[in-house]
Design an enzyme around this catalytic site. Structure first.
Site, PDB file in Angstrom:
ATOM      1  N   TYR A  99     -18.826   1.409 -15.369  1.00 12.27           N
ATOM      2  CA  TYR A  99     -19.055   2.825 -15.024  1.00 12.27           C
ATOM      3  C   TYR A  99     -20.489   2.979 -14.570  1.00 12.27           C
ATOM      4  O   TYR A  99     -21.399   2.401 -15.178  1.00 12.27           O
ATOM      5  CB  TYR A  99     -18.805   3.732 -16.241  1.00 12.27           C
ATOM      6  CG  TYR A  99     -17.596   4.612 -16.032  1.00 12.27           C
ATOM      7  CD1 TYR A  99     -17.603   5.560 -15.010  1.00 12.27           C
ATOM      8  CD2 TYR A  99     -16.455   4.497 -16.815  1.00 12.27           C
ATOM      9  CE1 TYR A  99     -16.499   6.357 -14.776  1.00 12.27           C
ATOM     10  CE2 TYR A  99     -15.346   5.290 -16.589  1.00 12.27           C
ATOM     11  CZ  TYR A  99     -15.368   6.227 -15.560  1.00 12.27           C
ATOM     12  OH  TYR A  99     -14.288   7.007 -15.329  1.00 12.27           O
ATOM     13  N   GLU A 111     -21.902   6.297 -13.099  1.00 10.98           N
ATOM     14  CA  GLU A 111     -22.199   7.649 -12.592  1.00 10.98           C
ATOM     15  C   GLU A 111     -23.699   7.842 -12.449  1.00 10.98           C
ATOM     16  O   GLU A 111     -24.475   7.359 -13.281  1.00 10.98           O
ATOM     17  CB  GLU A 111     -21.660   8.686 -13.574  1.00 10.98           C
ATOM     18  CG  GLU A 111     -20.477   9.446 -13.021  1.00 10.98           C
ATOM     19  CD  GLU A 111     -19.933  10.415 -14.025  1.00 10.98           C
ATOM     20  OE1 GLU A 111     -20.690  11.315 -14.416  1.00 10.98           O
ATOM     21  OE2 GLU A 111     -18.768  10.238 -14.433  1.00 10.98           O
ATOM     22  N   ASP A 164     -18.303  13.152  11.972  1.00  9.66           N
ATOM     23  CA  ASP A 164     -17.445  12.206  11.253  1.00  9.66           C
ATOM     24  C   ASP A 164     -17.195  11.037  12.206  1.00  9.66           C
ATOM     25  O   ASP A 164     -16.393  11.135  13.131  1.00  9.66           O
ATOM     26  CB  ASP A 164     -16.140  12.915  10.878  1.00  9.66           C
ATOM     27  CG  ASP A 164     -15.143  11.997  10.187  1.00  9.66           C
ATOM     28  OD1 ASP A 164     -15.379  10.774  10.167  1.00  9.66           O
ATOM     29  OD2 ASP A 164     -14.125  12.502   9.688  1.00  9.66           O
ATOM     30  N   THR A 182     -15.991   6.078   7.522  1.00 11.48           N
ATOM     31  CA  THR A 182     -15.296   5.111   6.685  1.00 11.48           C
ATOM     32  C   THR A 182     -16.005   3.787   6.911  1.00 11.48           C
ATOM     33  O   THR A 182     -16.757   3.631   7.881  1.00 11.48           O
ATOM     34  CB  THR A 182     -13.814   4.940   7.104  1.00 11.48           C
ATOM     35  OG1 THR A 182     -13.776   4.621   8.494  1.00 11.48           O
ATOM     36  CG2 THR A 182     -13.013   6.199   6.847  1.00 11.48           C
ATOM     37  N   LYS A 227     -12.815   0.726   9.202  1.00 11.62           N
ATOM     38  CA  LYS A 227     -12.166   0.759  10.521  1.00 11.62           C
ATOM     39  C   LYS A 227     -12.969  -0.155  11.454  1.00 11.62           C
ATOM     40  O   LYS A 227     -13.096  -1.334  11.161  1.00 11.62           O
ATOM     41  CB  LYS A 227     -12.071   2.200  11.022  1.00 11.62           C
ATOM     42  CG  LYS A 227     -11.294   3.129  10.067  1.00 11.62           C
ATOM     43  CD  LYS A 227     -11.099   4.481  10.718  1.00 11.62           C
ATOM     44  CE  LYS A 227     -10.911   5.610   9.730  1.00 11.62           C
ATOM     45  NZ  LYS A 227      -9.571   5.805   9.255  1.00 11.62           N
ATOM     46  N   ARG A 248     -12.365  -1.056   2.261  1.00  7.81           N
ATOM     47  CA  ARG A 248     -11.837   0.312   2.307  1.00  7.81           C
ATOM     48  C   ARG A 248     -12.793   1.234   1.556  1.00  7.81           C
ATOM     49  O   ARG A 248     -12.993   1.067   0.349  1.00  7.81           O
ATOM     50  CB  ARG A 248     -10.462   0.275   1.612  1.00  7.81           C
ATOM     51  CG  ARG A 248      -9.610   1.487   1.719  1.00  7.81           C
ATOM     52  CD  ARG A 248      -8.155   1.091   1.602  1.00  7.81           C
ATOM     53  NE  ARG A 248      -7.819   0.329   2.794  1.00  7.81           N
ATOM     54  CZ  ARG A 248      -7.552   0.889   3.989  1.00  7.81           C
ATOM     55  NH1 ARG A 248      -7.550   2.185   4.123  1.00  7.81           N
ATOM     56  NH2 ARG A 248      -7.266   0.134   5.022  1.00  7.81           N
TER      57      ARG A 248
HETATM   58  N1  PLP Z   1     -12.100  10.953   9.204  1.00 10.49           N
HETATM   59  C1  PLP Z   1     -11.512  10.474  10.302  1.00 10.49           C
HETATM   60  C2  PLP Z   1     -12.042  10.882  11.641  1.00 10.49           C
HETATM   61  C3  PLP Z   1     -10.416   9.630  10.190  1.00 10.49           C
HETATM   62  O1  PLP Z   1      -9.808   9.171  11.288  1.00 10.49           O
HETATM   63  C4  PLP Z   1      -9.947   9.280   8.904  1.00 10.49           C
HETATM   64  C5  PLP Z   1      -8.788   8.399   8.690  1.00 10.49           C
HETATM   65  O2  PLP Z   1      -8.032   8.039   9.481  1.00 10.49           O
HETATM   66  C6  PLP Z   1     -10.593   9.812   7.784  1.00 10.49           C
HETATM   67  C7  PLP Z   1     -11.672  10.637   7.972  1.00 10.49           C
HETATM   68  C8  PLP Z   1     -10.112   9.535   6.405  1.00 10.49           C
HETATM   69  O3  PLP Z   1     -10.426   8.283   5.993  1.00 10.49           O
HETATM   70  P1  PLP Z   1      -9.815   7.694   4.629  1.00 10.49           P
HETATM   71  O4  PLP Z   1      -8.404   7.356   4.917  1.00 10.49           O
HETATM   72  O5  PLP Z   1     -10.658   6.524   4.310  1.00 10.49           O
HETATM   73  O6  PLP Z   1      -9.948   8.768   3.587  1.00 10.49           O
END
Ligand code: PLP
Length: 478
Positions: free
Chosen positions: A64, A66, A241, A270, A273, A279
């Site tokens: 843990y 936190e 994002d 993320t 990808k 992950r």
């Molecule tokens: N943001 C975007 C633009 C995405 O394409 C995705 C997933 O496909 C996510 C966030 C979410 O990612 P996660 O599946 O890791 O939560």
């Protein structure tokens, strides 16, 4: 690292697991076989390195932690501090970011951290200041009630779902849509491209607290400098994002106006990808948001996953090597070759091509729904996913599109010649598939016919195409 070391590591791990629950060991082995045999064109997937995978399978999982580096709510976190600090340092260096928070468990979690950091900075902190208290527990019941209403009454402007935006950018089925009053900007119906003048117009009318850039299914570059100017003109915080294209930013394919990091107040991603890590998720931000971002756990995140942070550190170190830039460029070269191969055979592509890692095929040109096309391709050993196209008449379930991407096949080593062959296989399947009918004779959005012998033949050709590019060549489980 020698072939023997990696094979020994994974083989030994499976042996240990098999002694407890052989079905899990079998499933892990079967997953490797399946991944090795399938032509994976899922734009959001990749293959992490053996070092990244191994960094996740260990006793860091037992801890843990936190809090943040050097400020934990649990004792004995010195080794977690080491890996979290390393992952953050690699992330800052790789992206040129002022601050990196590497605890988010996924992209959705990273977005939630970002939203709450902005709400805390722009709504909660001013309210505390006004009430002349230090923290929320010091507010009166009446002030707390008013603040909660204020927090739940903010606006977000993001890209529409059918133009390629993501559910977490303020759409009702997701918590972000329940938290924010949301409006979206789409793409120009004639070109399929973002119409920045229109974004500015909607921003002026709507006055969002947060302007979100970034996408899941938009095959073009985005000009983040212009979006930042729009955000500034209406006093919005600019968030990007970059979950899908982080690898292209890391590999310096997207630079200048197309690199979100220097332009956005806050960037989420993320790590699994195009970035090719474990992950997970991550938040990068300007210094003024750093303290709020670091409160992600326990604000919206469960306890940090130290084993995944260790793997993030490994993958980010890999992404800082010069060969990663070459990999990122090959992802785009391959996507463009795939788009070209499809176009030259008569496919209809949203925006007519790509300048990133993904291609969006409008399969209505083949008389199919996305669902029919996805299944027919899967029957033929080609793994893709269906996706809406702008102004999609078939909705988000059946859709009219197939989204394909090249990060995974590029990791295997396939190049532009193989992309052309992939286009040929896909085009053959899509032209030979016919839409089916329901029992009452109406057109079905799900049923289709494809000669099983042809599907088998294509699947064999797909396997042959992959054969010279073995996946995890250094891992031999036999
Ligand atoms: N943001 C975007 C633009 C995405 O394409 C995705 C997933 O496909 C996510 C966030 C979410 O990612 P996660 O599946 O890791 O939560």
């Amino acid at each position: 690292m020698s072939r023997n070391a990696e094979s020994t590591a994974f083989r030994s791990a499976l042996e240990v697991i098999r002694a407890v629950e052989p079905r899990v060991a079998d499933a892990i082995g079967a997953e490797l076989t399946d991944q090795r045999e399938s032509l994976k064109l899922i734009a959001s997937e990749n293959y992490a390195s053996p070092a990244t995978l191994l960094a996740m399978g260990n006793w860091f999982s037992d801890k843990y932690a936190e809090g943040t580096v050097g400020r934990r709510f649990y004792a004995g976190c010195q080794n977690v501090d080491t890996v979290e600090a390393l992952a953050a340092e690699h992330a800052r260096e790789l992206f040129g970011a002022a601050h990196a928070y590497v605890q988010p468990h996924s992209g959705i979690d990273a977005n939630l951290v970002a939203f709450w950091a902005v709400l805390a900075d722009r709504v909660e902190s001013p309210a505390l200041k006004k009430a002349q208290v230090r923290q929320v527990n010091d507010l009166t019941e009446a002030d707390w009630f008013a603040l909660r209403r204020e927090l739940g009454n903010q606006r977000m402007l993001g890209m529409s779902l059918d133009a390629g935006g993501h559910l977490t950018h303020g759409f009702r089925p997701n918590i972000s849509g329940k938290m924010f009053d949301q409006r979206s900007y789409g793409t120009d119906p004639a070109t399929g491209l973002i119409d920045y003048d229109r974004v500015a117009e909607v921003a002026r009318e709507f006055k969002p607290l947060i302007l979100v850039g970034g996408y899941s299914a938009y095959p073009r570059k985005v000009n983040f400098r212009i979006l930042r100017e729009i955000a500034d003109s209406v006093g919005a915080t600019f968030m990007v994002d970059m979950a899908h294209f982080a690898g292209l930013v890391a590999g310096k394919v997207f630079t200048g106006d197309f690199d979100p990091v220097p332009h956005a107040h806050i960037v989420t991603t993320t790590t699994h990808k195009s970035l090719r890590g474990p992950r997970g998720g991550m938040v990068l931000c300007q210094p003024e948001l750093a303290d709020q971002v670091d409160r992600g756990c326990p604000m919206v995140l469960g306890g940090p996953l130290p084993h995944v942070m260790a793997a993030k550190a490994v993958a980010l170190a890999e992404a800082r090597r010069p060969d990663f830039a070459d990999y990122a460029q090959r992802i785009v070269d391959n996507a463009q070759a795939l788009a070209e191969g499809l176009l030259s055979r008569g496919a209809k592509l949203v925006t007519g091509g790509t300048d990133n890692h993904l291609v969006l095929i409008d399969v209505s040109g083949y008389g199919l729904t996305g669902r029919q096309a996805e299944q027919a391709l899967l029957d033929s050993g080609i793994v893709t996913n269906r996706n809406s196209v702008p102004q999609d008449p078939n909705g988000a379930w059946y859709t009219s599109g197939i989204r394909i991407g090249t990060p995974a096949l590029t990791t295997r080593g396939l190049g532009t010649a193989e992309m052309d062959q992939t286009a040929e296989l896909m085009h053959t399947v899509l032209t030979q598939t016919t839409a089916g009918a329901n029992a009452d004779g109406t057109p079905s959005k799900a049923k289709y016919t494809l000669d099983p012998a042809l599907a088998d033949k294509i699947a064999r050709q797909a396997t042959d195409l992959l054969a010279p590019f073995p996946l995890y060549p250094t891992v031999d489980l036999t």
